[in-house]
Design a protein around this motif. Structure first.
Motif, short mmCIF file in Angstrom:
data_model
loop_
_atom_site.label_atom_id
_atom_site.label_comp_id
_atom_site.label_asym_id
_atom_site.label_seq_id
_atom_site.Cartn_x
_atom_site.Cartn_y
_atom_site.Cartn_z
N LYS A 129 57.54 67.56 -3.36
CA LYS A 129 57.62 66.26 -2.69
C LYS A 129 56.65 65.27 -3.32
O LYS A 129 57.02 64.11 -3.61
N ALA A 130 55.42 65.70 -3.56
CA ALA A 130 54.43 64.83 -4.19
C ALA A 130 54.85 64.48 -5.61
O ALA A 130 54.64 63.35 -6.08
N TYR A 131 55.46 65.44 -6.28
CA TYR A 131 55.93 65.21 -7.65
C TYR A 131 57.02 64.14 -7.69
O TYR A 131 56.99 63.23 -8.53
N GLU A 132 57.97 64.22 -6.78
CA GLU A 132 59.05 63.25 -6.73
C GLU A 132 58.53 61.86 -6.40
O GLU A 132 58.98 60.86 -6.97
N LEU A 137 57.11 56.35 -8.42
CA LEU A 137 56.14 55.27 -8.60
C LEU A 137 55.83 55.02 -10.07
O LEU A 137 55.02 54.14 -10.40
N GLY A 138 56.44 55.79 -10.97
CA GLY A 138 56.27 55.57 -12.40
C GLY A 138 55.01 56.18 -12.99
O GLY A 138 54.54 55.73 -14.04
N LEU A 147 47.41 63.82 -9.27
CA LEU A 147 47.90 63.63 -7.90
C LEU A 147 48.20 64.98 -7.24
O LEU A 147 47.83 65.22 -6.08
N LEU A 148 48.83 65.87 -8.02
CA LEU A 148 49.16 67.18 -7.47
C LEU A 148 47.91 68.01 -7.19
O LEU A 148 47.83 68.73 -6.19
N ILE A 149 46.91 67.90 -8.08
CA ILE A 149 45.65 68.61 -7.84
C ILE A 149 45.00 68.12 -6.55
O ILE A 149 44.47 68.89 -5.76
N ARG A 150 45.08 66.80 -6.34
CA ARG A 150 44.51 66.24 -5.12
C ARG A 150 45.27 66.70 -3.88
O ARG A 150 44.68 67.06 -2.86
N GLU A 151 46.61 66.69 -4.00
CA GLU A 151 47.43 67.10 -2.85
C GLU A 151 47.26 68.59 -2.53
O GLU A 151 47.33 69.01 -1.40
#
Length: 233
Positions: A129-132, A137-138, A147-151
């Motif tokens: 979901k975070a990846y999509e 958002l480009g 972002l994925l590490i943070r999530e």
């Protein structure tokens, strides 16, 4: 029971006396385990997340092999690394056997599947979901990874702490590739094993207390960094 209490008393005295051999063993253990965990994290973190969020042929087989490799007995890994590093092995010319470098290699092989497997499982379930969203958002690949590490922060810390905990508490592989040489490759686990077999329980208890303390500190730090959340939030 008296010898156990005497062992704890002697252990306390041994630690506060500042025995140079004890502290050298502690430093080497942390250095070897920390470096092997760092190397495994640098490779296993992006590999686990990437393979977790992506769809590719034989992904289920890949996951099965990865999860199975997380449980490979350390002594088997030690044997394989020993064969590769022995004089007749393909890496024998580097003369790494019975050195701290060989211990780092063995622990790296042991920790890499753990870090990769934990992040693969978490990213497969929670990272898509975070990846999509990031792609919409480009964001570029590096931004998506951060972002994925943070999530997946809690799982990332769990993977690193699990890897470090496995490395610093391991004895079979480092014994085979390191040889438990005094002043060179002797670490906390081999020190405990050796003194226990010799009946020197006070030294074994002292080192066990240090090992347990390190584990508690590492878990305390990871718990603090996740803000007290569960590892599997």
């Amino acid at each position: 029971m008296d010898y156990i209490l005497d062992g704890f008393k002697e252990a306390f005295l041994l630690l506060i006396r500042g025995d140079s051999e004890i502290y050298k063993i502690i430093f080497l253990s942390i250095m070897v385990s920390g470096l092997s965990t760092l190397l495994a994290t640098l490779i296993g973190l992006p590999l686990g997340i990437y393979t977790g969020i992506r769809n590719f042929p034989l992904k289920k087989l890949y996951g099965s092999v990865l999860f199975t490799s997380m449980g490979i007995p350390p002594v088997v890994i030690g044997l394989i690394v020993t064969i590769f590093l022995s004089r007749k092995g393909p890496l024998g010319t580097f003369e790494l056997l019975f050195t701290p470098e060989a211990m780092v290699i063995a622990q790296f092989v042991l920790v890499l599947p753990i870090v990769t497997g934990i992040l693969f499982g978490t990213a497969r379930e929670k990272g898509k979901k975070a990846y999509e969203v990031a792609k919409t958002l480009g964001a570029n690949r590096r931004e998506i990874l951060f972002l994925l590490i943070r999530e997946l922060q809690a799982s990332v810390l769990l993977a690193i702490m699990s890897g470090f905990g496995r490395a610093i508490s391991e004895v079979g592989a480092v014994m085979l590739v390191g040889g438990n040489i005094k002043g060179q490759t002797r670490v906390m686990t081999t020190f405990i094993t050796m003194n226990n077999s010799m009946g020197a329980y006070e030294k074994s208890i002292a080192m066990a207390i240090v090992l347990l303390t390190i584990s508690l500190i590492v878990n305390g730090i990871s718990h603090h960094m996740t803000g007290g959340r569960s590892y599997v939030d």
